[in-house]
Structure formats: structure tokens, C-alpha cells
Write an enzyme that holds these catalytic residues in place. Sequence first.
Site, mmCIF file in Angstrom:
data_model
loop_
_atom_site.group_PDB
_atom_site.id
_atom_site.type_symbol
_atom_site.label_atom_id
_atom_site.label_comp_id
_atom_site.label_asym_id
_atom_site.label_seq_id
_atom_site.Cartn_x
_atom_site.Cartn_y
_atom_site.Cartn_z
ATOM 1 N N CYS A 33 1.031 -1.169 0.082
ATOM 2 C CA CYS A 33 -0.048 0.102 0.198
ATOM 3 C C CYS A 33 0.763 1.093 0.041
ATOM 4 O O CYS A 33 2.061 1.579 0.534
ATOM 5 C CB CYS A 33 -1.174 -0.018 1.119
ATOM 6 S SG CYS A 33 -2.054 1.345 0.975
ATOM 7 N N ASP A 63 -0.129 -5.920 0.349
ATOM 8 C CA ASP A 63 -1.277 -5.862 -0.065
ATOM 9 C C ASP A 63 -1.488 -7.655 -0.976
ATOM 10 O O ASP A 63 -0.198 -7.480 -1.625
ATOM 11 C CB ASP A 63 -2.340 -4.270 -1.675
ATOM 12 C CG ASP A 63 -2.208 -3.514 -0.263
ATOM 13 O OD1 ASP A 63 -3.469 -3.509 0.216
ATOM 14 O OD2 ASP A 63 -2.045 -2.451 -1.142
#
Length: 147
Positions: A45, A52
Site C-alpha cells: 500500500c 496488499d
Amino acid sequence: MTLHLGQTSALPATPEEAVLDYVPNPRPGRTYLVRFAAPEFTSLCPVTGQPDFAHIVIDYVPGDTIVESKSLKLFLGSFRNHAAFHEDCTVGIGERLVAEMAPRWLRIGGYWYPRGGIPIDVFWQSAAPPADLWLPDQGVPSYRGRG
């Protein structure tokens, strides 16, 4: 000649440093689909630095070349420490493959796991698919959580 095939290759530190290898299309003039699925894709992120996770599916119809799978795996792995939004990662992968490989057609689906409680799916294609292409569903169900 390929850089990675049959060689020991380190994971590139960034997507920009990754070198994708291409080899001649073994079936030039044929309309056929190549699919790569990366169910454990990761990036970071850009706001929090937290990981992520996504299931990435790449479908393409080769032109003169095909992408060598080991180099693609290293390219995708290079996103592990790359901070970018889901949209940037997904579309950027597709655009780089199109720019370098020049397939007749390419689509990418990024099926991202929830961030902040909301799953984000990102889809991109280079153009309309060839009329004579058998195009199966990407086979990744929408996120359902525990529901």
C-alpha cells in the site's frame, strides 16, 4: 537469447529493474489464448506500507513473440516491495507487456483482497478481443468474505 531461462536469477528489487524475456511465437498466424494466473501476487500500500494481496490473471493472444514464464514470474515478484495503488499495479503490468511484447490482444484482471474492508477488482484490456478467439471466463469468483 533469454536472460533468465536456464540461469540462476535473483528477484529484481523493483518492477522497473525487472527484465522480461520474449521468445518467438511457436504458432505464428494462429489465434490462441495464453493465460497466466498469479494467485499470490503481492505489493505494498503506498499510504500505509502494509502488504496488499491479489489474484492476477493475464490472458493474451500472441503476436510474433510470447513472454517467457520465468521472467514473468520474476517481474511479478518484483512488486513485493513496490508501493502502488491496485489500479496502478494491474494496469501497469498489462501496459508493459503490451508495449514490449506487442501481442495481438491482452487483458488483465486484478482480483484484490479487501483493503479497509472493500475488495477492489481492476480490469484492463488492450482492445476488443479477436472475433475468432475462444475466451473463457477468468474463473476468479467475486470476493464473498465469510458470507
